[in-house]
Design an enzyme around this catalytic site. Sequence first.
Site, PDB file in Angstrom:
ATOM      1  N   TYR A 194      51.988 -60.472  67.096  1.00  0.00           N
ATOM      2  CA  TYR A 194      52.771 -61.083  68.171  1.00  0.00           C
ATOM      3  C   TYR A 194      53.395 -60.015  69.071  1.00  0.00           C
ATOM      4  CZ  TYR A 194      55.976 -64.152  70.649  1.00  0.00           C
ATOM      5  OH  TYR A 194      56.646 -64.837  71.635  1.00  0.00           O
ATOM      6  N   SER A 198      57.987 -61.790  76.114  1.00  0.00           N
ATOM      7  CA  SER A 198      58.891 -61.925  74.965  1.00  0.00           C
ATOM      8  C   SER A 198      59.626 -60.621  74.741  1.00  0.00           C
ATOM      9  CB  SER A 198      58.093 -62.277  73.706  1.00  0.00           C
ATOM     10  OG  SER A 198      58.912 -62.200  72.549  1.00  0.00           O
TER      11      SER A 198
END
Length: 255
Positions: free
Chosen positions: A154, A141
């Site tokens: 995250y 990501s």
Amino acid sequence: MSSDRMEGQVALVTGGGRGIGERIARELAEAGMRVAVTGRTAEQVEAVAKDIGGLALVGDVSDEGTVEQWVERTEAELGPIDFLAANAGRTPESDAPTWEQPVDDWWNTFEVNVLGVHLCCRTVIPRMLERGTGRILITGSGAAYLPGSSSTAYSASKAAAWRYGETLANELDGKIPVFVISPGLVQTEMTSSFPDDLPWTPPELAPALVRVLASGRADALAGRYIHAEHDDIEDLIRRSDEIRNADLNAIRLQR
């Protein structure tokens, strides 16, 4: 290229019941692969597997025994795994500030995003090494390196997943290609709370990239960080020697 065909090869796609993982599973099936789809929501996993003629595997990617059972069933029912797409991921359910989030919720993000990747890799790698074939894809990501993120769990877990993938590629150099990709900012259930006017990435780009990586044409780019929208994979393949020699497509500290 959409013409990349992998007839009869076997793929295991974690987190394949929805979002990016579902699209990857469908793309690989369209390319001729026999696909095992995993996820925690039985209804979603079973629906995708039924649509693509694949195998539905329900459970938690952060549980070692579950992952071992997935691999055993996949190889027993579909055949030896040629391609692992370690895609399963999550964000904390709580949107409270980091210091107010339930510890279990915060830590489970690491359990899924990092431990889950590791469990899948450590289970398939010995089998791939024994057969002398196989490839691994880890879904990363932009949160791993872009400024402005507000989710410590995250962002930190995806940074760890990237570093894990690059280091694993070093360990397996010349044996099993390992890739880490950023799918871009894709509209999924995970990003449903984001504003509509963000620079969204077309959802078909990540699956198309994964298809090329699964085909073997990009093996020279193992260990590189590849962005589904901002990188032209065909150009990267042509420039693979330059990219490796100059250490491009990598997350580094520069001084």
